[in-house]
Design an enzyme around this catalytic site. Structure first.
Site, short mmCIF file in Angstrom:
data_model
loop_
_atom_site.label_atom_id
_atom_site.label_comp_id
_atom_site.label_asym_id
_atom_site.label_seq_id
_atom_site.Cartn_x
_atom_site.Cartn_y
_atom_site.Cartn_z
N ASP A 91 68.24 66.88 -53.67
CA ASP A 91 68.87 65.30 -53.86
C ASP A 91 69.64 65.34 -55.21
OD1 ASP A 91 68.77 62.48 -53.73
OD2 ASP A 91 66.90 62.30 -53.21
N SER A 120 64.50 56.05 -50.54
CA SER A 120 66.27 55.66 -51.83
C SER A 120 65.55 54.75 -52.22
CB SER A 120 67.07 55.77 -50.73
OG SER A 120 68.34 55.50 -52.42
N HIS A 144 69.22 64.41 -50.24
CA HIS A 144 68.96 63.31 -49.85
C HIS A 144 68.46 62.57 -48.91
CE1 HIS A 144 68.18 59.56 -51.58
NE2 HIS A 144 69.50 58.57 -51.32
#
Length: 694
Positions: A638, A553, A670
């Site tokens: 995601d 991320s 994600h």
């Protein structure tokens, strides 16, 4: 990795997976698994039991909880219900079913055990006696339910269910039944990992009739195109009954489309079941207002509140509402930390909560009369929930060396005692690496707490490959967590030293430190990373020629940025679901408030100097400097950081003839949630690092 090492690892995996396990016809467990190595492996992480939700009985004598065990071969988990008798410490397994039981709770009067199960074909509320006998289905709601909560007097049940309200293309064009398309007219048409489906999570209230739930239930949000709990992460903690059982408080963000995408203004509403009226209790409070909980004496409501609209990482405050006068008060005005998991004392004079302080999450208590906040626990652990009882609390605890277990804690001495022991037998067979906390001076003369995790049997006379871990969030503390994926002990077990800095922009070190990162992507926090690895590289046991950087991320963005700015420090990179191109990210993510606050505006505002500085630090601006092998990982589902970001990074590396690999998961988001995909993730992760760092 040497061939002998690969062969040994495969032998360990096969032995672990073939250890005795129960039949899936009646459930599944990995209890008593026999290990043939004292090192942690990806397969073993998935085989450990995972403690789920915990419920303390009204008489404070028993604890209910769930444990999930993963059957790797079947690629699924099985969840059963357990009970601890506090006086004796005895643990009893109450269910052993191929059908998962979740959301376990004692009934308000303590006479029954309630839980959710899909045994009837859809998820419904079930109950059984305290000894697990007389199991019966309580609800029969079409399509199933997602949460439930009995009123204190047990005369009503609140539950949540999905309500379809929007038309799709087949409603518009019924003569095209095989057409497959979406037509969008506003924002927030998808969120984190799922597309909007035209249905909304609503709260229903039903009367109880002779132990069953009446079919004459009412939707207290009828025709409202809003969700409660908030999607996608909200649960039953966002809904609560008043002590007199006449009202129900719930969190909801009553916005839609572009307004929803740009705002965090969730309020707490109070629905009166006697006159069907709804009142906004937090009107004028423009940030997140979540998780209402009423004092046992019925005089107060406490909740978690953020002050600013559009800032998802604002300070999480503890607010109190006097239900008689209507006055609101911030109980944490001078407390420079976040609060979570609120719980009232039986006397209604104190509120318990957890808070992150310099890494770990500790248990705190605020006294309503004096306003004093006391820290109850110390040490190196994360307490993730707290349930008070006389002179002690029941809490769940996690460390970097240990997955979640249930403990009792003496509130006078802080002494703790483990209760659940779900993974004791397995963990006792493993060697864990030492975890050290260091304070490192940053380039702006601040002190940065940094975790160092050493391999088991660490020898300071040897040199080790070392990994710089870059945290996501971007405002998410590196605490004492135990992860199925980013597991520091697993990395250490493979022979790596892990350096995990709590760089600028992470909570737990004061709000000023936390907020510094917003508008400064690619700035001070990147200097922090380089400082941390440079300081550790001076240690004689760190091999300066075998350094890697890893992260997901915002941590994935950090890896991409470091790839163009590391000045040959690193020999390998791994970026999972990272941001590669800031302009593309701004235009394709879903929660627009996130990029607006952290990037300080859109890329087309050329007079916005802070925003333009952010976009100037986009990793794709520095690809001319890329010179190091990189593994890129991304999931197709995601929607926070769309997978084309990963494709852009991978394609760029290949076009520049840099060694690169793209690990792509069509069904993951994600996160990587499937057991076999999770194990594959680790195998490719270590295969890449071993290739370039060993």
């Amino acid at each position: 990795m040497k061939l002998i090492h690969v062969t040994l690892m495969l032998l360990i995996i096969l032995c672990a997976c073939n250890s005795p396990q129960s039949s899936t016809e009646s459930g599944f467990t990995n209890k008593g698994i026999k290990l043939y190595s004292d090192k942690l492996t990806p397969e073993l992480i998935w085989q450990l039991g995972r403690v789920g939700n915990v419920s303390l009985s009204p008489d404070k004598e028993e604890v209910l909880y769930t444990v999930a065990y993963t059957n790797i071969k079947e690629n699924k988990s099985y969840t059963d219900i357990y009970k601890i008798t506090l006086k004796s410490g005895k643990t009893t397994q109450l269910t052993n079913s191929a059908i998962n039981e979740t959301s376990v709770k004692f009934s308000p009067d303590g006479s029954k055990i309630n839980f959710l199960s899909s045994e009837s074909g859809s998820v419904q509320l079930w109950e059984m006696d305290l000894n697990a006998s007389h199991k019966k289905q309580v609800t029969n709601i079409k399509g199933g339910i997602t949460n439930y909560l009995y009123s204190p007097d047990m005369k009503h049940l609140a539950f949540t269910a999905s309500v379809p309200l929007d038309k799709d293309i087949h409603d518009l064009y019924p003569d095209l039944p095989l057409a497959d398309a979406r037509i969008e007219n506003d924002l927030m048409y998808r969120h984190w990992d799922s597309w909007e489906d035209g249905a909304y999570s609503h709260i229903f209230i039903a009367a109880t009739e002779e132990g069953m739930i009446s079919n004459n239930y009412i939707d207290i949000m009828k025709n409202e195109r809003f969700d409660s709990p908030l999607n996608p992460f909200g649960g039953i903690e966002q809904i609560n009954w008043s002590i007199d059982s006449k009202k129900i408080a719930y969190s909801c963000k009553k916005l839609s489309g572009k307004d929803y995408a740009l705002s965090t203004n969730a309020d707490i509403y109070l629905y009166n079941i006697e006159d069907n009226s709804t009142t906004n209790l937090t009107k004028g409070m423009v940030g997140y207002d979540l998780n209402p909980t009423f004092s046992p004496d019925g005089k107060y409501m406490a909740w978690e509140s953020m002050e600013r609209d559009g800032y998802e990482a604002d300070k999480n405050r503890l607010f109190l509402l006097d239900l008689r006068s209507g006055k609101k008060k911030d109980l944490t005005l001078d407390f420079d930390q976040n609060v979570g998991t609120l719980s009232w004392s039986e006397e209604s004079d104190k509120i318990w909560f957890t808070s992150n302080h310099e890494g770990p999450f500790q248990i705190y208590q605020v006294d309503l009369s004096s306003g004093l906040i006391n820290q109850i626990t110390k040490g190196r652990q994360n307490y993730t929930s707290v349930m008070p009882m006389q002179h002690q609390v029941i809490a769940t605890k996690t460390t970097m060396n240990h997955p979640t277990e249930i403990y009792s804690i003496n509130t006078q001495t802080g002494e703790e005692q483990e209760l659940s022991f779900v993974n004791k037998e397995v963990l006792s067979q493993l060697k864990m690496g030492q975890v050290e906390s260091r304070w490192i001076e940053t380039t702006d003369k601040k002190q940065m707490q940094t975790w160092i995790i050493y391999p088991p049997d660490f020898d300071a006379n040897k040199k080790y490959p070392t990994l710089l871990y870059c945290q996501g969030g971007p405002q998410s503390t590196i605490s004492q967590f135990w992860s199925l994926r980013w597991n520091f002990q697993l990395m250490a077990a493979q022979g790596y030293i892990v350096v995990a800095p709590n760089r600028h922009g992470l909570p737990g070190f004061g709000q000023e430190w936390n907020e510094q990162i917003s508008g400064d992507y690619g700035g001070q926090n990147m200097k922090d990373y380089l400082t941390a690895i440079d300081v550790m590289a001076k240690e004689p046991y760190v091999d300066q020629d075998r350094l890697g950087a890893i992260g997901a991320s915002y941590g994935g963005f950090s890896v991409y940025w470091l790839a163009g700015n590391h000045n040959k420090r690193f020999k390998a990179f791994v970026a999972h679901c990272g941001i590669f191109n800031f302009e593309q990210m701004y235009s394709t993510t879903e929660e627009m408030f996130f990029v607006n606050f952290d990037m300080k505006g859109p890329y087309w505002e050329k007079d916005n100097k802070i925003a333009q500085n952010t976009y100037a630090n986009s990793p794709h601006k520095f690809v001319a400097n890329w010179d190091t092998p990189i593994l890129v990982i991304h999931g197709q589902k995601d929607f926070r950081i769309p997978y084309t970001q990963g494709m852009g990074a991978y394609n760029t590396a290949k076009l520049r003839d840099i060694p690169a690999r793209f690990l792509y998961f069509p069904e993951e988001s994600h996160w990587v949630l499937s057991p076999q995909n999770g194990i594959l993730w680790h195998r490719e992760f270590f295969r890449w690092l071993d290739t370039y760092l060993k």
